[in-house]
Design an enzyme around this catalytic site. Structure first.
Site, mmCIF file in Angstrom:
data_model
loop_
_atom_site.group_PDB
_atom_site.id
_atom_site.type_symbol
_atom_site.label_atom_id
_atom_site.label_comp_id
_atom_site.label_asym_id
_atom_site.label_seq_id
_atom_site.Cartn_x
_atom_site.Cartn_y
_atom_site.Cartn_z
ATOM 1 N N CYS A 117 -8.451 4.904 3.193
ATOM 2 C CA CYS A 117 -8.181 3.632 2.531
ATOM 3 C C CYS A 117 -9.358 3.218 1.664
ATOM 4 O O CYS A 117 -9.210 2.382 0.781
ATOM 5 C CB CYS A 117 -7.842 2.552 3.540
ATOM 6 N N GLU A 124 -3.716 -3.814 7.140
ATOM 7 C CA GLU A 124 -4.707 -3.195 6.259
ATOM 8 C C GLU A 124 -3.910 -2.213 5.429
ATOM 9 O O GLU A 124 -3.399 -1.226 5.940
ATOM 10 C CB GLU A 124 -5.771 -2.527 7.119
#
Lengths: 470, 470
Positions: free
Chosen positions: A265, A228
């Protein structure tokens, strides 16, 4: 500040070997047992809150309110995975009865089960010292799936990592959870290369993640690498939404951009607005709200340096106007806001790079077509937020299609920070936001990354009764 | 023999661009429409049987009985995918209602849907001119999922490929199916590199598949590459099964080894037996049955040369005894059988390499522990067959665990050739048998390779009603 000593190659090998030895037993453990231990981990974390949260705050500067919330979330997801596996989610079974006769219609009995892949290497993130670290979502999903785990502790919070690891090993069977430490690249590379490791999960930068993904692919026997990585999370603010509710949305968005000092994120890095009055007012309000935000110190000096370089680059690009460039205050950076037009954004890939921290790029577009072009240029992102796309119109359908094409999550209200842990969650989008867009690292589908389907053909009754737990 | 002319770079680009242009429309087409067209493709194939089967036989030498069966299977799976998508399989929806309150328990409404990934590059196989070629399983699953497809025709059956492609383009909307041709590496590389391509499916050799997988990973924006490569498909024949039924099993196994001249990815290449009388009798019967088999010509000169080299290598290894080395008869190779012991098999990786064609290695083991060692050494394979593991014993549980650890399908009866098309099927195992062991290229789960999850947060009603078809 405490720093880690890199684990030696022998220590890394020993950790992987221990995880490998423990793997068959953990895979074969009844789900009620695995579920009970996941809940015991949550209880244990919660009991240690008074000791862990101050330690985490000292090492990460994220603040005790946020860190208490993050610890709650970490316990919630450990218990959530326990519930899911008790409900059978780690043991999906599709049983197709035999059909007499010649193929293709005739067939043997086939029973599709799922088996744990084996020991998983887990790379802890700097920005979630609880929720994506030693006992975070990746570890919880792997343990729930029946895989043992070797965590690479993040050097940003070494004492917290050790404390949580100690607490976890007191709960789990021997060998099931291992930990290695290392601030440099060699430890991570050695971990991904270890022959006992069967999959890896990573949360971090594009550069670090892609380097480890390449290592995973370069093995004699490559393994899946679930990374990720970075994401710019565009927000499309349509005129109707801003006219109706611009001030409140500006406050909410500023909170999302500044939250955790922008170190998420899912932090919104691009906001797409039209060239109209409501949008201009909204941008002004956003700048004011951001100027009033009070960012805390960043996670570490490297992230801070990266942010400083990133915003300096943004302010200097052609076609970019600086709206806000707050000076740093001691350890904390100031928030930054710049504005550009669609043509400049499309022409300059620097404007499409993630700047990790409290900054945002406003892109003014002339029409729906330019909005689509801007989204298309983003390519891969964890989220797209669409404000004001509630009506079923041709334009909105196009917009939703474009958002779905580049993102793993499409929001129609609210802000992208704050990722709910549910069965329907999808935290993973097209490259470069993740290395495998068909998987998620948040939510209960995260387990699927560590379960491999096996079809049993004409299996004996005892084996089907054991549902792959044999 | 007709040979292909390599498609030019411009032709490849045009094919990918056309597939890209057609992608949104095909993705948005209602499933009833996609299902109707998949059925129309099956009808059209079936109607053309009299012309297609002789053409296929001329180009592949596989025989009209097999080719008629393969055409039936190809139609069956096109119709099967149609049924599956009408039943909702291409549109999985998980709808988690909003929960009021603060996170982590409080959450917005999240609706998990799946969207087609976009244009898929499909590499046709030599050994299944219908079932894994222009309208084969990979194409059917991608079309069913809502993806457009660019097929790279296999140079082993160019005329058949063109005939099937022509038939398909008369049925499908413009652009949905494209075809490029090329005998060399550059066409495949150009196809995988094309920016419009979002995923690739491949059936073929380890060497070719790994090379293309590397290309997929080397793109500026890597894409998933689903390669079905080589496999040696061990058969474990336990003494009880051989004592009870050895002669019949020997005949059945010889048929599986020789079937299609051994040119199946599920062809059994290793048989593990004990050192006892029943096993010796079985091996003798197997050799006799293989000697009586009548292999037809191989698919092409390169495969034939590979087979000759492979069996020559086997016969020459240390610790290997030749049991059968039939001479070639004109265009057809003879069957080959060699025997070795566990220690030699474990020591020599050449004995664990796939030999594509009618050959098999007998490995005699002393006990259950050696059986496990031999399986473990195989590492990754599409199938493991266990004869005589019907009772629930500790040894059998260990054996099943070892088989599940290396294979995507574990059989308890019959032979691994002949792969049923069902929802429970899993045709994909650990590396090197496939590049992604969590996916399958046969059966209805094959669609999942081409569907990417997207979570819709607080989505408007019209969008949820459209279930991702917007």
């Amino acid at each position: 500040m405490t720093t880690l000593t890199d684990s030696s190659p022998n220590q890394i090998r020993a950790a992987c070997e221990a995880a490998s030895q423990a793997a068959p037993g953990w895979a074969a453990a009844p789900v009620v047992q695995r579920a009970a231990l996941l809940r015991a981990l949550a209880d244990s974390l919660q009991s240690a809150r008074e000791a862990l949260v101050p330690l985490a705050d000292e090492e990460t500067h994220l603040g005790t309110v946020r860190l208490n919330g993050e610890l709650d979330r970490t316990c919630f997801q450990l218990r959530g995975f326990a519930d899911q596996i008790e409900a059978g989610r780690a043991q999906p079974v599709q049983d197709d009865p035999a059909v007499p006769g010649a193929p293709p219609a005739g067939r043997p009995r086939l029973t599709r089960i799922a088996v744990p892949v084996g020991p998983v290497a887990m790379f802890a993130a700097s920005n979630f010292p609880f929720a994506f670290s030693v006992l975070g979502g990746d570890t919880a999903s792997a343990l729930a799936a029946g895989c043992t785990v070797v965590v690479k502790a993040h050097p940003g919070h070494p004492l917290l990592s050790r404390a949580v690891f100690e607490l976890a090993t007191a709960v789990l069977p021997a060998g099931v959870l291992q930990m290695v430490e290392g601030a440099g690249i060699p430890v991570g590379v050695a971990l991904v290369r270890d022959p006992a490791i069967t999959a890896a999960a990573f949360t971090g930068s594009v550069r670090g993640g892609v380097a480890l993904w390449r290592e995973a692919n370069a093995r004699p026997r490559p393994i899946p690498f679930y990374g990720e990585l970075g994401s710019i999370n565009p927000v499309v603010a349509l005129p109707g939404a801003l006219a109706a509710n611009g001030a409140a949305l500006a406050t909410q968005l500023a909170g999302s951009i500044a939250m955790g000092c922008g170190q998420f994120c899912t932090s919104p890095g691009v906001v797409i607005v039209r060239d109209d009055e409501a949008s201009q007012a909204f941008v002004k309000q956003l700048a004011e709200a951001l100027a009033a935000a009070n960012p805390h110190a960043m996670l570490n000096a490297a992230i801070r340096a990266g942010f400083n370089a990133g915003v300096a680059r943004l302010h200097g690009r052609a076609g970019v106007k600086s709206l806000l460039a707050l000076p740093a205050r001691e350890t904390a950076p100031g928030a930054h806001l710049v504005a550009t037009d669609a043509a400049s954004f499309l022409a300059d890939e620097v404007l499409r790079e993630e700047v990790f921290g409290p900054s945002c790029v406003i892109v003014t577009v002339r029409d729906a077509a330019e909005t689509l072009q801007v989204l298309h240029a983003v390519e891969g992102t964890l989220t797209v937020t669409l404000w004001g796309a509630d009506e079923d119109t041709a334009d909105n359908r196009e917009l939703v299609r474009a958002a779905q094409a580049i993102a793993g999550r499409v929001l129609f209200a609210g802000v992208p920070t704050g990722v709910a842990v549910t069965a329907a969650q999808q935290h993973g989008g097209p490259w470069p936001s993740t290395t495998n867009a068909l998987t998620t690292s948040v939510g209960y589908a995260a387990m699927e990354r560590f379960l491999r389907p096996v079809a049993l053909q004409d299996a004996p009754g005892w084996l089907i009764a054991a549902r792959g737990q044999a």
